[in-house]
Design an enzyme around this catalytic site. Structure first.
Site, short mmCIF file in Angstrom:
data_model
loop_
_atom_site.label_atom_id
_atom_site.label_comp_id
_atom_site.label_asym_id
_atom_site.label_seq_id
_atom_site.Cartn_x
_atom_site.Cartn_y
_atom_site.Cartn_z
N GLY B 141 -6.66 7.48 4.58
CA GLY B 141 -6.40 6.96 3.24
C GLY B 141 -5.44 5.80 3.29
O GLY B 141 -4.70 5.62 4.26
N CYS B 142 -5.45 5.00 2.23
CA CYS B 142 -4.61 3.79 2.22
C CYS B 142 -3.13 4.14 2.27
O CYS B 142 -2.37 3.58 3.05
CB CYS B 142 -4.94 2.93 1.01
SG CYS B 142 -4.87 3.78 -0.57
#
Lengths: 325, 325, 325, 325
Positions: B141-142
């Site tokens: 995930g970012c």
């Protein structure tokens, strides 16, 4: 009707103070000080200011003429040198009189305090927490206001060493002065931390809480408003403490569980919002305070303090009504 | 030349993956999947996409046709149900294969994982820290990417219980879907925290670090980019650890002392910046990571992972050159 | 004290109308209509709205209960079907009663007007130019207000065929509804024209001026505010006409020569700014009007109109004071 | 491989030119000129610039050393005084050599041209319309580029006196210099026209078109990008003229009917978009051109011009690929 003069009326905090004075039903503006605009009509600052207002005069001339209430919106060092006139409510919006220990000024503000002995004549006044105790009032910094609204009511119910304050502010917090970090080519579509571990509001927060905290401000690509996200390790239930602290307040609103605080909802107002969250992963609590750095973080609070010192209703002149989108 | 297909090519991460594939000299795009745009030319997504590209087809049709590399840019639940084709490098940009413990999915993602037994066939791959170990790749995930770049190299040199990650992301992190919190009337001139203590990247960070942390994301009024400010109590010197971790990297840059990280400098790139500060007041260290949530936080990293799995140069197709204002 | 009800109080223009009603000293709010929020407290719309306000009820229930003043903040087609109650000041903020020629509705609004015969009972009221002539008031569109403030006073002194209005508006002009063009991922760091030659404010402007003009709106990456740049070929001196038209106004300010109009200065206010420039190259004059699309362009003007219809001071309840940064 | 030097490399257009030179496969950077950064490494301008680049030197030293290609990114007056070295492709990004009539400089640029007699040795080069005719190249202004791309191909098919160009630009168009109008407190949530009838790109447009037009620029709250909305009275069909003019172009894209141009789609690129609309109300046509003021409006076009002068492929080094969100 008490008379009012503003020193440094052409900066952001000066202009916002003027805005509140003009909407105040029981104060009479008598002088606008600005060395750069001296001699100019008020409209030179903003065309919304009409011809019935006094012209700008030099700050020294304002001081000589005097007034019942003096709002000081000058730079820190200039304000520190000010000899406050007698029998005058003086609200200093700079940091010049916030730290009781004069020895802190060189490290945090970059100058020796020229009137160190007089510092204890000033009261650091944040109305909901510590109302003004005399005529000489040190108005808190914008970040300090947000951090203290979130933390002071719960200071006894958290582990001091656990506190982290991650704050985000709009660009007006940096003033109207031209500098690289206020250039729109830097600010737009950007965010960056600044003065990490070196911001002058850190010792002010520590002084009021009684213990130091970790504080990091960030510059947001918005014109105004400030959000402080405060991380704490609780040792007792926090919500009742926050709700009690601001139960009767028209200025500070504690949000119900699940309501998310928003910068936009306090922009252009003198109010503040506080929200409390738990983090089940780490066991920490997260207290978020949103306010307008130029409102509750500066001019709005200055008016509150002046009202209290004058024995007036605390909210006169404030921007509180309204449900703007 | 290896062939590439993209599932969910019409969302933000799909479109950005397409961008990197098109600039990749050694990959051949053979299929664009999108259920909503099936039958349309690529230009229906963006007029910059020219007529030589394949038309969109339904995602199921893409799966049936197959390719050497499959980028999965679908929603979490849809991606979780996917049966990965054999002999295919599959890079899943969703969260469907990031958590090794299937029991975590109901609480953090809101669904029972439909293929729980297959989870351990996927490797959670963040190239600079944990390169892909097979053909099935869970792309981080970012927020997790930013937090892990900042924290994984120093995990042994900090007190686990002290860690707080305050993250700020542009609106593209929330995807192209229409929702109240992505409405410009909400986002502009605003900032607010969201999913405090409940964001699905928290368990992913904990899994990779080996201990839980306190993580709070905020929505910024910018289109893209993400800044994570990480607060830690150090038990050893941190700078050498960070510099060693990324010494040879063309992707992650550790900034010299005193250089301030900026979101703007990583926007539209696949690089990341890391800065380390000390806070003399609290004794904490502050590690800040900036990256583009759609670049290093999604599509850029997906390409890095695919390159590694194919034995190609890690940076092919990435947006790394350039010194745009 | 006259009673007030608002239909469609949960949209942007409804909420802004509520804001003005709450600050109005001589109006009493008795009902808030909203079909989507019926049954909810006012705070469900915005936590700044306190518990003493009435709960939302269905719009039909508001109509049945009645009030002395009814603000209609519904969609165009819904508002068009409304049978106005007798002995009530009705201010319609939609476009449903702005065009006197019912035949124009299908092309410009996409529906046959259901009460075409009743259209001539409504007066199109822009107080500084055409005050309300009865109880049924069609409140002008935001773009039309800006264009007419700039052009109506000089209509006899320009060549009709020369007029071009290039307008730019913040995203709140498009309402609170979720749509692709209001998604922050589209709006931020962007500008684009829309409905070129097809915007429904064009016939409204033509009707009021007596001749058609060329009008193109653009969507700005700002929350609120509108700037209309109007290009005309003058046949006489224009400045005296503009200054005369707004000489006594507390709402519209004609800027002195050389003062540049700014969107920011009218945001969150019910005022408007007009500036006049000459272009020595082309011989054209350029008249620029700035206003807040939700203020003078909607709710502020609605209150002005209601005040006039009730025989009250025109500016009661308006946001006019203040010199905010 | 031709060598390249950049004068004024530390401003916005200089930095963007550097970006293109670095991505150009057939040019070799040999010198970076900057009087303010002389002696500093390239990373002093931007940490993304690595250690293998030459250090900044004074602009005069760059001139003495020479190069095959010289990009001049200096202020107008400084650039005007420059004596171009022999056998060198000189691309001047300032306005110093754009106007063939030296008599125009005092009024539009504020200085007497110091080398008036040499002006006719320069060619005003906008590759799609007027390719460079020699080694001395005056690179068009950003607004002029947009206006000319929209208008030059149709100049014979419109009424000259009808043309109005309403342009909107991001703040980078005003350069890196500190000034009030670039302060983020002014730019954010604002839009305002500037230099109405007095902008120096007006005579440049008139010179290239052969007739004067009405031109008004506005400052947008975006970092970069420019949109020019051009209003014309057509005398023939315009779409074929536009499509023919850019039929083979990799840089300029004429949008299909109904596709709306967007600033965001050209930001960070060297491309441009053109859209044509009709306004059935007024009979006018509206031609909209979007480009990045620092890309096609400055550095991208400078590279195109240099490529053409060197006999290279026109698009080498340009930012054209890519379909970023």
């Amino acid at each position: 009707m008490p008379t009012v003069a503003i020193l440094g009326a052409s900066g952001y905090s000066g202009q916002e103070t003027l805005d509140r004075v003009l909407r105040h039903p029981e104060l009479e503006l008598v002088a606008l000080g600005s060395d750069s605009l001296a001699g100019e009509p008020a409209s030179a600052l903003d065309v919304r200011l009409n011809g019935s207002l006094p012209r700008f005069v030099a700050n020294d001339a304002v001081l000589e003429a005097g007034a019942d209430v003096l709002f000081v919106c000058l730079g820190h060092e200039r304000a520190a040198a000010l000899e406050p006139p007698a029998d005058t409510v003086v609200v200093d919006l700079s940091g010049a009189h916030r730290l009781q220990d004069a020895a802190l000024y060189p490290a945090w503000y970059g100058f020796e305090h020229p009137r160190a002995a007089a510092l204890d004549g000033w009261s650091y006044a944040l109305p909901e927490l510590f109302p003004p105790a005399g005529e000489l009032i040190a108005n808190p910094g914008c970040y300090a206001t947000a951090a203290l609204l979130a933390l002071a009511p719960i200071a006894e119910a958290i582990e001091p060493a656990s506190v982290v304050v991650d704050a985000k502010s709009g660009v007006s917090g940096a003033g109207r002065e031209l500098k690289q970090s206020s250039h729109a080519g830097f600010v737009l579509e950007n965010i960056s931390p600044y003065r990490v571990g070196r911001h002058q509001h850190a010792p002010e927060i520590a002084q009021a809480l009684g213990f130091p905290i970790c504080f990091v401000p960030h510059l947001l690509p918005v014109r105004r408003g400030l959000l402080a996200t405060c991380y704490v390790q609780p040792t007792a239930e926090l919500r009742p403490l926050l709700e009690d602290a601001f139960a009767g307040s028209d200025v500070v609103r504690v949000l119900s569980e699940g309501v998310v605080p928003e910068l936009a909802r306090v922009q252009h107002t003198d109010g503040a919002e506080i929200a409390l969250f738990d983090d089940p992963v780490s066991g920490r609590a997260v207290v978020v305070c949103a306010l307008d750095n130029l409102g509750k973080g500066a001019a709005g609070q200055a008016l509150q303090n002046a009202n209290l010192a004058l024995g007036l209703d605390e909210t006169l002149g404030l921007r509180l009504a309204g449900v703007l989108v």
